[in-house]
Design a protein around this motif. Structure first.
Motif, PDB file in Angstrom:
ATOM      1  N   LEU A 167       0.804  -1.225   0.000  1.00  0.00           N
ATOM      2  CA  LEU A 167       0.000   0.000   0.000  1.00  0.00           C
ATOM      3  C   LEU A 167       0.844   1.285   0.000  1.00  0.00           C
ATOM      4  O   LEU A 167       0.574   2.190  -0.796  1.00  0.00           O
ATOM      5  N   PRO A 168       1.874   1.397   0.852  1.00  0.00           N
ATOM      6  CA  PRO A 168       2.680   2.633   0.800  1.00  0.00           C
ATOM      7  C   PRO A 168       3.321   2.888  -0.559  1.00  0.00           C
ATOM      8  O   PRO A 168       3.358   4.036  -1.021  1.00  0.00           O
ATOM      9  N   ILE A 169       3.773   1.835  -1.222  1.00  0.00           N
ATOM     10  CA  ILE A 169       4.398   2.014  -2.541  1.00  0.00           C
ATOM     11  C   ILE A 169       3.351   2.412  -3.577  1.00  0.00           C
ATOM     12  O   ILE A 169       3.586   3.291  -4.413  1.00  0.00           O
ATOM     13  N   ILE A 170       2.186   1.793  -3.522  1.00  0.00           N
ATOM     14  CA  ILE A 170       1.114   2.155  -4.457  1.00  0.00           C
ATOM     15  C   ILE A 170       0.721   3.617  -4.273  1.00  0.00           C
ATOM     16  O   ILE A 170       0.554   4.360  -5.250  1.00  0.00           O
ATOM     17  N   LEU A 171       0.572   4.050  -3.033  1.00  0.00           N
ATOM     18  CA  LEU A 171       0.206   5.451  -2.775  1.00  0.00           C
ATOM     19  C   LEU A 171       1.290   6.413  -3.257  1.00  0.00           C
ATOM     20  O   LEU A 171       0.988   7.474  -3.824  1.00  0.00           O
ATOM     21  N   ALA A 172       2.548   6.052  -3.025  1.00  0.00           N
ATOM     22  CA  ALA A 172       3.655   6.910  -3.459  1.00  0.00           C
ATOM     23  C   ALA A 172       3.684   7.048  -4.979  1.00  0.00           C
ATOM     24  O   ALA A 172       3.838   8.156  -5.513  1.00  0.00           O
ATOM     25  N   ILE A 173       3.516   5.945  -5.667  1.00  0.00           N
ATOM     26  CA  ILE A 173       3.525   5.979  -7.132  1.00  0.00           C
ATOM     27  C   ILE A 173       2.299   6.730  -7.652  1.00  0.00           C
ATOM     28  O   ILE A 173       2.399   7.546  -8.571  1.00  0.00           O
ATOM     29  N   ALA A 174       1.149   6.463  -7.062  1.00  0.00           N
ATOM     30  CA  ALA A 174      -0.089   7.110  -7.512  1.00  0.00           C
ATOM     31  C   ALA A 174       0.006   8.629  -7.391  1.00  0.00           C
ATOM     32  O   ALA A 174      -0.472   9.360  -8.266  1.00  0.00           O
ATOM     33  N   LEU A 175       0.607   9.106  -6.320  1.00  0.00           N
ATOM     34  CA  LEU A 175       0.737  10.548  -6.148  1.00  0.00           C
ATOM     35  C   LEU A 175       1.539  11.166  -7.287  1.00  0.00           C
ATOM     36  O   LEU A 175       1.160  12.209  -7.829  1.00  0.00           O
ATOM     37  N   TYR A 176       2.624  10.525  -7.694  1.00  0.00           N
ATOM     38  CA  TYR A 176       3.446  11.088  -8.765  1.00  0.00           C
ATOM     39  C   TYR A 176       2.835  10.893 -10.143  1.00  0.00           C
ATOM     40  O   TYR A 176       3.224  11.581 -11.081  1.00  0.00           O
ATOM     41  N   THR A 177       1.893   9.972 -10.298  1.00  0.00           N
ATOM     42  CA  THR A 177       1.210   9.903 -11.590  1.00  0.00           C
ATOM     43  C   THR A 177       0.259  11.072 -11.750  1.00  0.00           C
ATOM     44  O   THR A 177      -0.003  11.512 -12.864  1.00  0.00           O
ATOM     45  N   TRP A 178      -0.251  11.577 -10.641  1.00  0.00           N
ATOM     46  CA  TRP A 178      -1.133  12.737 -10.676  1.00  0.00           C
ATOM     47  C   TRP A 178      -0.329  14.040 -10.676  1.00  0.00           C
ATOM     48  O   TRP A 178      -0.667  15.001 -11.352  1.00  0.00           O
ATOM     49  N   LEU A 179       0.743  14.085  -9.911  1.00  0.00           N
ATOM     50  CA  LEU A 179       1.539  15.298  -9.730  1.00  0.00           C
ATOM     51  C   LEU A 179       2.923  15.075 -10.347  1.00  0.00           C
ATOM     52  O   LEU A 179       3.904  14.869  -9.653  1.00  0.00           O
ATOM     53  N   TRP A 180       2.987  15.072 -11.659  1.00  0.00           N
ATOM     54  CA  TRP A 180       4.234  14.769 -12.358  1.00  0.00           C
ATOM     55  C   TRP A 180       5.205  15.943 -12.236  1.00  0.00           C
ATOM     56  O   TRP A 180       4.893  17.063 -12.626  1.00  0.00           O
ATOM     57  N   PRO A 181       6.418  15.722 -11.672  1.00  0.00           N
ATOM     58  CA  PRO A 181       7.352  16.824 -11.394  1.00  0.00           C
ATOM     59  C   PRO A 181       7.734  17.664 -12.608  1.00  0.00           C
ATOM     60  O   PRO A 181       7.845  18.876 -12.505  1.00  0.00           O
ATOM     61  N   SER A 182       7.925  17.055 -13.772  1.00  0.00           N
ATOM     62  CA  SER A 182       8.384  17.838 -14.925  1.00  0.00           C
ATOM     63  C   SER A 182       7.322  18.817 -15.427  1.00  0.00           C
ATOM     64  O   SER A 182       7.648  19.755 -16.142  1.00  0.00           O
ATOM     65  N   ARG A 183       6.067  18.608 -15.048  1.00  0.00           N
ATOM     66  CA  ARG A 183       5.032  19.592 -15.400  1.00  0.00           C
ATOM     67  C   ARG A 183       5.177  20.854 -14.565  1.00  0.00           C
ATOM     68  O   ARG A 183       4.755  21.930 -14.971  1.00  0.00           O
ATOM     69  N   ILE A 184       5.761  20.723 -13.376  1.00  0.00           N
ATOM     70  CA  ILE A 184       5.863  21.856 -12.454  1.00  0.00           C
ATOM     71  C   ILE A 184       7.265  22.462 -12.471  1.00  0.00           C
ATOM     72  O   ILE A 184       7.422  23.665 -12.492  1.00  0.00           O
ATOM     73  N   LEU A 185       8.284  21.613 -12.455  1.00  0.00           N
ATOM     74  CA  LEU A 185       9.662  22.092 -12.440  1.00  0.00           C
ATOM     75  C   LEU A 185      10.133  22.311 -13.869  1.00  0.00           C
ATOM     76  O   LEU A 185      10.092  21.412 -14.684  1.00  0.00           O
ATOM     77  N   SER A 186      10.598  23.499 -14.168  1.00  0.00           N
ATOM     78  CA  SER A 186      11.073  23.812 -15.508  1.00  0.00           C
ATOM     79  C   SER A 186      12.180  24.859 -15.403  1.00  0.00           C
ATOM     80  O   SER A 186      12.288  25.561 -14.400  1.00  0.00           O
ATOM     81  N   PRO A 187      13.001  24.983 -16.438  1.00  0.00           N
ATOM     82  CA  PRO A 187      14.074  25.986 -16.399  1.00  0.00           C
ATOM     83  C   PRO A 187      13.559  27.408 -16.217  1.00  0.00           C
ATOM     84  O   PRO A 187      14.213  28.234 -15.607  1.00  0.00           O
ATOM     85  N   GLU A 188      12.354  27.677 -16.709  1.00  0.00           N
ATOM     86  CA  GLU A 188      11.798  29.021 -16.576  1.00  0.00           C
ATOM     87  C   GLU A 188      11.484  29.366 -15.126  1.00  0.00           C
ATOM     88  O   GLU A 188      11.394  30.524 -14.758  1.00  0.00           O
TER      89      GLU A 188
END
Length: 179
Positions: A128-149
């Protein structure tokens, strides 16, 4: 920080790789028909799990320290775009710590321990902890938020970079700056 920022990835990735390889080798020994070899493998495996747990505890402490220090810097804390990723990392640290503590205790109990012989513990504390951790990043993908700009540039870097621009150049698209 107690580890230089440029070395954080290297230290923890190498730690993970080494402990993973030791766990794999020790698992092979633990599966041996020879009782002495099997006992040695189990002890090595448990030691590798403990080292991995300590390493991840240090990483989590670094996340806590960073978050605490960032919250005390108003110019940085006001930049709301990076906070979801920071809190997601904190959530994942908690999930991985739950799993690491479970696995360490599970292997510490031995082959006939309560945690190993009751599947509900594995499902709740490993899966369960691994599923929750992975699920969070499928919704909140870092490269959509972090950018050079959106990178945050310390003031002394800005002064050096601006001095190399011509008078017609601009520094737009850099995101909000410190200070």
């Amino acid at each position: 920080m107690f580890i230089r920022p440029s070395r954080v990835s290297w230290v923890f990735v190498i730690s993970d790789i080494v402990t993973f390889l030791v766990q794999g080798g020790a698992s092979g020994l633990a599966a041996s028909d020879n009782r002495d070899t099997s006992n040695i493998g189990q002890k090595i495996l448990l030691a590798a799990l403990i080292v991995q747990l300590v390493s991840f505890c240090l990483f989590t402490c670094m996340w806590c320290l960073f978050t605490f220090r960032a919250s005390r810097d108003p110019a940085l804390w006001e930049l709301g775009w990076w906070k979801p990723i920071n809190w997601a990392l904190g959530f994942n640290c908690a999930m991985f710590l739950i799993r690491s503590v479970f696995r360490t205790i599970e292997f510490g109990e031995g082959w006939d321990g309560k945690l190993r012989t009751h599947e509900v513990y594995w499902a709740a504390l490993d899966c369960l902890p691994i599923i929750l951790a992975i699920a969070l990043y499928t919704w909140l993908w870092p490269s959509r938020i972090l950018s050079p700009e959106r990178r945050v540039v310390p003031p002394q870097t800005i002064a050096l970079e601006e001095s190399s621009y011509k008078s017609t150049d601009t520094v737009e698209g850099r995101g909000r700056l410190w200070g």
